[in-house]
Design an enzyme around this catalytic site. Sequence first.
Site, PDB file in Angstrom:
ATOM      1  N   TYR A 200     -14.240  34.648 -43.272  1.00 38.57           N
ATOM      2  CA  TYR A 200     -14.470  36.392 -43.696  1.00 38.57           C
ATOM      3  C   TYR A 200     -16.018  36.612 -43.333  1.00 38.57           C
ATOM      4  O   TYR A 200     -16.161  37.860 -42.979  1.00 38.57           O
ATOM      5  CB  TYR A 200     -14.249  36.387 -45.022  1.00 38.57           C
ATOM      6  N   ARG A 235      -9.453  38.773 -44.219  1.00 35.91           N
ATOM      7  CA  ARG A 235      -8.657  39.738 -45.455  1.00 35.91           C
ATOM      8  C   ARG A 235      -7.327  39.416 -45.335  1.00 35.91           C
ATOM      9  O   ARG A 235      -6.583  39.652 -46.398  1.00 35.91           O
ATOM     10  CB  ARG A 235      -9.086  41.064 -45.431  1.00 35.91           C
ATOM     11  N   TYR A 316     -14.990  33.086 -52.807  1.00 36.78           N
ATOM     12  CA  TYR A 316     -14.299  33.711 -53.503  1.00 36.78           C
ATOM     13  C   TYR A 316     -13.387  33.032 -54.683  1.00 36.78           C
ATOM     14  O   TYR A 316     -13.372  33.484 -55.765  1.00 36.78           O
ATOM     15  CB  TYR A 316     -13.183  34.576 -52.973  1.00 36.78           C
TER      16      TYR A 316
END
Length: 353
Positions: A200, A235, A316
């Site tokens: 990402y 994503r 994340y």
Amino acid sequence: NAAVLKSAIMLGTYIGGVTVTGSLVAYGKLDGKLNSAPLMLPGRHALNASLLAANIAAMGAFYTTGSLATGVGMLGAITAGSGVMGYTLTAAIGGADMPVVITVLNSYSGWALCAEGFMLNNSLMTIVGSLIGSSGAILSYIMCKAMNRSLPNVILGGFGTSSTGGGKPMAIEGTHTEIDTEGVTQALTTAKNVIVVPGYGLCAARAQYPVSEIAKLLTAKGVNFRFGIHPVAGRMPGQLNVLLAEAGVPYDQVLEMDEINDDFSDTDVVLVIGANDTVNSAAEDDPNSIIAGMPVLRVWKAGQTIVMKRSLGVGYAAVDNPVFFKTNTAMYLGDAKKQCEALLEGLKRHYGE
């Protein structure tokens, strides 16, 4: 008839409310405006169950009432209740699962559009909505399978994969090694096999264009230059494939994880650009990690692994990456686009171009 019309209005309002607030939370987490950690409210499952029950009760009242004022009031209650439910459901999901959440919300939006199509007696809206809903559901399934997760586990704010143990995660020891542009240039120019693993971070920095130029330059010099793509990198599935194709990278140089994972042990240099959780060795080495069992790209098996990131921060999933501290790993810290541009200039100087 009236029954179909009322059902379509109720479902469109409920699904749409969940989608709107859920999408705002997902955007905030992915963009860094909200904390990516899951919001674990006390009794959140009971809260969500109560919100669902309240919405069902409001739907029942809306369906059976003959009063305009009551119907409008119940519709407002459904809107408010579904909006709150969209927030509580999405806020309880960690940032690592946001790509899956996006595909689920995309599916929701399709079903809401489908319901609106029934309400307006518009066949085109119904067909398009069903296509969007179905494709979002299929994407969600593909991503959950790639992450070794179940969809209910993600949606209900589950913690860890189906393989996660109950003990304490393994402690990471050692110190990281940093490398500069000259060092990366030397590593790439002496290598015969190079694999780039984008994540990402490459998307956010829009570094696909200088990376494409690096690929063209080294390929022209006889280097076996390829890209390894994780199913949930970026994503959503396919985002990195599209960005690389847009930058002019040939399709035969872009390989999926299953196609390239066995080749890392025979690779001289792996350049990781903006990826973290998808290359985390804890998924295979630490049975107590929350990402244990998640399929990852085995970049640490290469002769040398160079990781390009802004910092040593976690991804994340909020899990430290042992790869950063391995003896064959060097950290090339900085903005991905600026670092790739500097690296391209270094390669051109080396080759006298």
